[in-house]
Design a protein around this motif. Structure first.
Motif, PDB file in Angstrom:
ATOM      1  N   ILE A   1       0.881  -1.163   0.000  1.00  0.00           N
ATOM      2  CA  ILE A   1       0.000   0.000   0.000  1.00  0.00           C
ATOM      3  C   ILE A   1       0.915   1.207   0.000  1.00  0.00           C
ATOM      4  CG2 ILE A   1      -1.833   1.238   1.216  1.00  0.00           C
ATOM      5  CD1 ILE A   1      -2.743  -1.407   2.373  1.00  0.00           C
ATOM      6  N   ASP A   2       0.913   1.912  -1.112  1.00  0.00           N
ATOM      7  CA  ASP A   2       1.893   2.957  -1.399  1.00  0.00           C
ATOM      8  C   ASP A   2       1.452   4.326  -0.880  1.00  0.00           C
ATOM      9  OD1 ASP A   2       4.397   3.535  -2.452  1.00  0.00           O
ATOM     10  OD2 ASP A   2       3.937   2.523  -4.350  1.00  0.00           O
ATOM     11  N   TYR A   3       2.367   5.281  -1.024  1.00  0.00           N
ATOM     12  CA  TYR A   3       2.091   6.704  -0.819  1.00  0.00           C
ATOM     13  C   TYR A   3       1.790   7.090   0.618  1.00  0.00           C
ATOM     14  CZ  TYR A   3       2.072   6.855  -5.864  1.00  0.00           C
ATOM     15  OH  TYR A   3       2.451   6.751  -7.187  1.00  0.00           O
ATOM     16  N   LEU A   4       2.566   6.553   1.556  1.00  0.00           N
ATOM     17  CA  LEU A   4       2.556   7.049   2.924  1.00  0.00           C
ATOM     18  C   LEU A   4       3.606   8.141   3.031  1.00  0.00           C
ATOM     19  CD1 LEU A   4       2.018   7.004   6.038  1.00  0.00           C
ATOM     20  CD2 LEU A   4       3.751   5.185   6.170  1.00  0.00           C
ATOM     21  N   GLY A   5       3.228   9.287   3.589  1.00  0.00           N
ATOM     22  CA  GLY A   5       4.229  10.312   3.826  1.00  0.00           C
ATOM     23  C   GLY A   5       3.714  11.717   3.640  1.00  0.00           C
ATOM     24  N   ALA A   6       4.548  12.674   4.021  1.00  0.00           N
ATOM     25  CA  ALA A   6       4.225  14.085   3.871  1.00  0.00           C
ATOM     26  C   ALA A   6       4.048  14.397   2.389  1.00  0.00           C
ATOM     27  CB  ALA A   6       5.330  14.936   4.474  1.00  0.00           C
ATOM     28  N   GLY A   7       2.988  15.111   2.052  1.00  0.00           N
ATOM     29  CA  GLY A   7       2.696  15.414   0.650  1.00  0.00           C
ATOM     30  C   GLY A   7       1.861  14.334  -0.010  1.00  0.00           C
ATOM     31  N   TYR A   8       1.679  13.207   0.668  1.00  0.00           N
ATOM     32  CA  TYR A   8       0.855  12.117   0.139  1.00  0.00           C
ATOM     33  C   TYR A   8      -0.256  11.849   1.167  1.00  0.00           C
ATOM     34  CZ  TYR A   8       4.952  11.605  -2.842  1.00  0.00           C
ATOM     35  OH  TYR A   8       5.981  11.843  -3.708  1.00  0.00           O
ATOM     36  N   THR A   9      -0.339  10.630   1.670  1.00  0.00           N
ATOM     37  CA  THR A   9      -1.270  10.316   2.754  1.00  0.00           C
ATOM     38  C   THR A   9      -0.463  10.233   4.038  1.00  0.00           C
ATOM     39  OG1 THR A   9      -2.738   9.085   1.283  1.00  0.00           O
ATOM     40  CG2 THR A   9      -2.944   8.652   3.637  1.00  0.00           C
ATOM     41  N   PRO A  10      -0.721  11.120   5.008  1.00  0.00           N
ATOM     42  CA  PRO A  10       0.164  11.209   6.167  1.00  0.00           C
ATOM     43  C   PRO A  10      -0.017  10.134   7.233  1.00  0.00           C
ATOM     44  CG  PRO A  10      -1.593  12.825   6.350  1.00  0.00           C
ATOM     45  CD  PRO A  10      -1.742  12.181   5.007  1.00  0.00           C
ATOM     46  N   THR A  11      -1.129   9.392   7.186  1.00  0.00           N
ATOM     47  CA  THR A  11      -1.425   8.494   8.305  1.00  0.00           C
ATOM     48  C   THR A  11      -1.917   7.134   7.815  1.00  0.00           C
ATOM     49  OG1 THR A  11      -2.062  10.406   9.650  1.00  0.00           O
ATOM     50  CG2 THR A  11      -2.746   8.231  10.432  1.00  0.00           C
ATOM     51  N   TYR A  12      -1.153   6.088   8.171  1.00  0.00           N
ATOM     52  CA  TYR A  12      -1.532   4.705   7.904  1.00  0.00           C
ATOM     53  C   TYR A  12      -1.589   3.969   9.240  1.00  0.00           C
ATOM     54  CZ  TYR A  12      -0.681   4.758   2.796  1.00  0.00           C
ATOM     55  OH  TYR A  12      -0.732   4.991   1.446  1.00  0.00           O
ATOM     56  N   GLY A  13      -2.573   3.062   9.382  1.00  0.00           N
ATOM     57  CA  GLY A  13      -2.664   2.318  10.633  1.00  0.00           C
ATOM     58  C   GLY A  13      -3.309   0.960  10.456  1.00  0.00           C
ATOM     59  N   GLN A  14      -3.385   0.231  11.545  1.00  0.00           N
ATOM     60  CA  GLN A  14      -4.011  -1.091  11.594  1.00  0.00           C
ATOM     61  C   GLN A  14      -4.843  -1.169  12.857  1.00  0.00           C
ATOM     62  OE1 GLN A  14      -3.766  -3.854   9.404  1.00  0.00           O
ATOM     63  NE2 GLN A  14      -5.156  -5.019  10.723  1.00  0.00           N
ATOM     64  N   THR A  15      -6.118  -1.524  12.714  1.00  0.00           N
ATOM     65  CA  THR A  15      -6.946  -1.744  13.895  1.00  0.00           C
ATOM     66  C   THR A  15      -6.744  -3.170  14.391  1.00  0.00           C
ATOM     67  OG1 THR A  15      -8.904  -2.388  12.606  1.00  0.00           O
ATOM     68  CG2 THR A  15      -8.658  -0.051  13.134  1.00  0.00           C
ATOM     69  N   PHE A  16      -6.986  -3.377  15.676  1.00  0.00           N
ATOM     70  CA  PHE A  16      -6.815  -4.702  16.271  1.00  0.00           C
ATOM     71  C   PHE A  16      -7.753  -4.835  17.459  1.00  0.00           C
ATOM     72  CE2 PHE A  16      -3.805  -1.822  18.276  1.00  0.00           C
ATOM     73  CZ  PHE A  16      -3.884  -2.125  19.637  1.00  0.00           C
ATOM     74  N   THR A  17      -8.062  -6.080  17.805  1.00  0.00           N
ATOM     75  CA  THR A  17      -8.967  -6.378  18.905  1.00  0.00           C
ATOM     76  C   THR A  17      -8.182  -7.018  20.045  1.00  0.00           C
ATOM     77  OG1 THR A  17     -10.792  -6.716  17.365  1.00  0.00           O
ATOM     78  CG2 THR A  17     -11.081  -7.581  19.594  1.00  0.00           C
ATOM     79  N   VAL A  18      -8.401  -6.535  21.250  1.00  0.00           N
ATOM     80  CA  VAL A  18      -7.667  -7.007  22.424  1.00  0.00           C
ATOM     81  C   VAL A  18      -8.322  -8.272  22.979  1.00  0.00           C
ATOM     82  CG1 VAL A  18      -6.956  -6.413  24.774  1.00  0.00           C
ATOM     83  CG2 VAL A  18      -6.889  -4.685  22.972  1.00  0.00           C
ATOM     84  N   GLY A  19      -7.489  -9.262  23.315  1.00  0.00           N
ATOM     85  CA  GLY A  19      -7.970 -10.513  23.887  1.00  0.00           C
ATOM     86  C   GLY A  19      -7.868 -10.511  25.406  1.00  0.00           C
ATOM     87  N   PRO A  20      -7.945 -11.709  26.034  1.00  0.00           N
ATOM     88  CA  PRO A  20      -7.867 -11.803  27.500  1.00  0.00           C
ATOM     89  C   PRO A  20      -6.567 -11.242  28.072  1.00  0.00           C
ATOM     90  CG  PRO A  20      -8.684 -13.847  26.574  1.00  0.00           C
ATOM     91  CD  PRO A  20      -8.217 -13.022  25.419  1.00  0.00           C
TER      92      PRO A  20
END
Length: 236
Positions: free
Chosen positions: A36-55
């Motif tokens: 997944i390209d184009y992370l950075g200043a001048g492009y898309t500034p924010t990339y992340g991953q959601t996750f679910t917490v277990g026990p």
């Protein structure tokens, strides 16, 4: 009588020794499949991953993987509301520098966070952002490797998410994110957990509590019976 008392203590020991020791890891790594390209200043500034917490709910650390041009980023962990972040940051890193790679090579960027208590069963987001951060003079387009084929659901507990919101953390936090529905699948990501102070993992199950209380009851009855017999011997 001594035997009953010993059995009561054994019941107590079995309750404490039988407490589960949860540990958990989220790991979507694999061989290179896409980016997944184009992370950075001048492009898309924010990339992340959601996750679910277990026990095992105390987050110890997490890792993203980056390829392409050099960039400076900061990492955050927030609660995830389905279309954007909620509340205040659970974790904020210092500024980290990624030196860049060639071709399809990528490198791990690890963030050790200590042991941050999160809520079991709840969804969170870890993300990297260039918002508000000075960038290297030799910077370029940075990318994240996908977890499996582009758009595949490699991890059922979360998704890759991003936002094009402006060049400040306030914009990242204060707006609905551009992709919050998992259309792009998942990126390669790791997170490791241990039992937290508020996980409830160290609390015995109801059946165990019954055994524990019953054990104390037997021990108490034994003591009362012994005292009663001792009194009878004195008055007899």
């Amino acid at each position: 009588m001594k035997r009953i008392t010993v059995l009561a203590l054994i019941g107590f020991a079995s309750v404490t020794a039988g407490t589960p020791a949860f540990a958990d890891t989220i790991d979507t790594r694999g061989s290179y499949a896409g980016k997944i390209d184009y992370l950075g200043a001048g492009y898309t500034p924010t990339y992340g991953q959601t996750f679910t917490v277990g026990p095992a709910n105390a987050l110890n650390g997490f890792t993203f993987f980056l390829g392409g041009g050099a960039t400076n980023v900061r990492a955050y962990v927030y609660s995830w509301g389905g279309h954007g972040v909620l509340g205040h940051a659970h974790y904020t890193s210092d500024v980290r520098s990624f030196g860049g790679t060639d071709g399809d090579a990528y490198q791990a960027l690890r963030f050790d966070v200590g042991a941050i208590d999160l809520r079991p069963g709840q969804r969170y987001v870890a993300f990297l952002t260039t918002a508000g951060i000075d960038q290297p003079a030799n910077g370029g387009v940075t990318w994240m490797p996908t977890a499996g084929d582009f758009g595949s659901n490699a991890y059922a507990g979360g998704d890759f998410v991003y936002t094009n919101a402006g060049d400040s953390l306030d914009a990242v936090v204060g707006k609905e994110w551009d992709d919050s529905n998992g259309v792009f699948g998942d990126v390669q990501f790791q997170a490791d957990f241990s039992v937290g102070a508020t996980s409830g993992a160290g609390v015995p199950e109801p059946a165990a509590w019954a055994l524990l209380i019953g054990g104390f009851g037997i021990a108490g009855s034994t003591l009362r019976l012994r005292r009663a017999r001792a009194g009878q011997l004195k008055t007899g």
